[in-house]
Design an enzyme around this catalytic site. Structure first.
Site, PDB file in Angstrom:
ATOM      1  N   CYS A  94       0.922  -1.157  -0.292  1.00 36.82           N
ATOM      2  CA  CYS A  94      -0.140   0.484  -0.411  1.00 36.82           C
ATOM      3  C   CYS A  94       0.656   1.480  -0.142  1.00 36.82           C
ATOM      4  O   CYS A  94       1.558   1.452  -0.473  1.00 36.82           O
ATOM      5  CB  CYS A  94      -1.099  -0.099   1.265  1.00 36.82           C
ATOM      6  SG  CYS A  94      -2.731   1.311   1.206  1.00 36.82           S
ATOM      7  N   GLU A 108      -1.065  -8.471   4.931  1.00 36.52           N
ATOM      8  CA  GLU A 108      -1.205  -8.858   6.579  1.00 36.52           C
ATOM      9  C   GLU A 108      -2.109  -8.643   6.945  1.00 36.52           C
ATOM     10  O   GLU A 108      -2.644  -8.867   8.509  1.00 36.52           O
ATOM     11  CB  GLU A 108       0.180  -6.871   7.003  1.00 36.52           C
ATOM     12  CG  GLU A 108      -0.126  -6.146   7.377  1.00 36.52           C
ATOM     13  CD  GLU A 108      -0.999  -5.394   5.524  1.00 36.52           C
ATOM     14  OE1 GLU A 108      -0.834  -4.179   6.704  1.00 36.52           O
ATOM     15  OE2 GLU A 108       0.145  -6.273   4.748  1.00 36.52           O
ATOM     16  N   HIS A 113      -3.245  -5.188   0.805  1.00 36.21           N
ATOM     17  CA  HIS A 113      -2.860  -5.749   2.846  1.00 36.21           C
ATOM     18  C   HIS A 113      -2.964  -7.337   2.453  1.00 36.21           C
ATOM     19  O   HIS A 113      -3.547  -8.105   3.008  1.00 36.21           O
ATOM     20  CB  HIS A 113      -2.882  -5.535   3.769  1.00 36.21           C
ATOM     21  CG  HIS A 113      -3.413  -3.944   3.477  1.00 36.21           C
ATOM     22  ND1 HIS A 113      -2.438  -3.629   4.231  1.00 36.21           N
ATOM     23  CD2 HIS A 113      -4.261  -2.667   2.524  1.00 36.21           C
ATOM     24  CE1 HIS A 113      -2.287  -1.783   3.741  1.00 36.21           C
ATOM     25  NE2 HIS A 113      -3.118  -1.713   3.151  1.00 36.21           N
TER      26      HIS A 113
END
Length: 236
Positions: free
Chosen positions: A86, A205, A203
């Site tokens: 990002c 994560e 993302h």
């Protein structure tokens, strides 16, 4: 394997990345401050999401000049693994480690949602756990994720298989309706020509455990570990 997660003023996904790598995957991971000037001793650097320096001027434009960035650039150019997520992707673009630029979303709205991504190239340190053409679900959260590159650059990205992820429908169709931000070619992630620097807007994560609604992001991060533990090195 030792990871370094770089924290800029305004980063807000650094703790999530640290948790996914350290607690979920059991890897050795440290935070690196934007004011540091060395990245010695690390095998992979991750530039996390957030709003570095408040996204003033442009997303990533000021972070690109942070004291740590010359070391990051040298690390990448010497073959070290770098993942920009990002805002991290935006910083890599501003630093010239990846081609192209980021613009405001075509809808002029912040988009926070799950997206489907088609894996266009699984022969990388970051995607080797996926199948080529596989559809994965990874969320986005950004206001400036509209990737742009000129026709010549896009042709090079295509020819060199540097487009890694494209926004797609759940059944893998790359369509305008599946594109959340207007990115040219539905591009969600690209890699440098050498294959060691990946930038992506979604993302991983945020989907590293099933309790979060999906674990496809874990597979991306685990791909890095698997690649490293197999002793594979780019250019070897």
């Amino acid at each position: 394997m030792k990871f370094g997660v770089i924290v800029f003023p305004g980063s807000n996904c650094d703790q999530d990345v640290h948790y996914a790598l350290g607690s979920v995957l059991g890897q050795n991971v440290d935070y690196l401050w934007h004011g540091d000037t060395s990245v010695s001793g690390y095998d992979c650097l991750i530039l996390p999401g957030g709003f570095s320096y408040g996204d003033y001027l442009r997303a990533g434009a000021i972070a690109r000049f942070a004291p740590i960035m010359p070391a990051v650039i040298d690390f990448a150019r010497s073959g070290g693994l770098v993942l920009g997520i990002c805002n991290g992707f935006q910083i890599l673009l501003e630093a010239g480690l990846l081609p192209g630029a980021m613009m405001r979303n075509a809808c002029l709205q912040f988009r926070c949602q799950w997206t489907c991504l088609k894996v266009d190239n699984n022969a990388t340190p970051f995607t080797n756990r996926f199948r080529e053409g596989q559809v994965v679900r990874i969320p986005i959260a950004h206001g400036e994720g509209n990737y742009y590159a000129d026709a010549a650059t896009l042709a090079q990205l295509e020819a060199n298989r540097q487009i890694i992820f494209r926004y797609c429908s759940p059944d893998g169709e790359v369509t305008p309706a599946a594109n959340p931000n207007g990115s040219v070619g539905n591009i969600a992630g690209i890699i440098n020509r050498e294959g060691n620097v990946l930038g992506m807007m979604p993302h991983p994560e945020r989907c590293a455990e099933g309790i979060l609604g999906g674990s496809d992001g874990r597979e991306l991060l685990a791909s890095i570990v698997d690649w490293w533990e197999r002793g594979e090195r780019l250019g070897a």
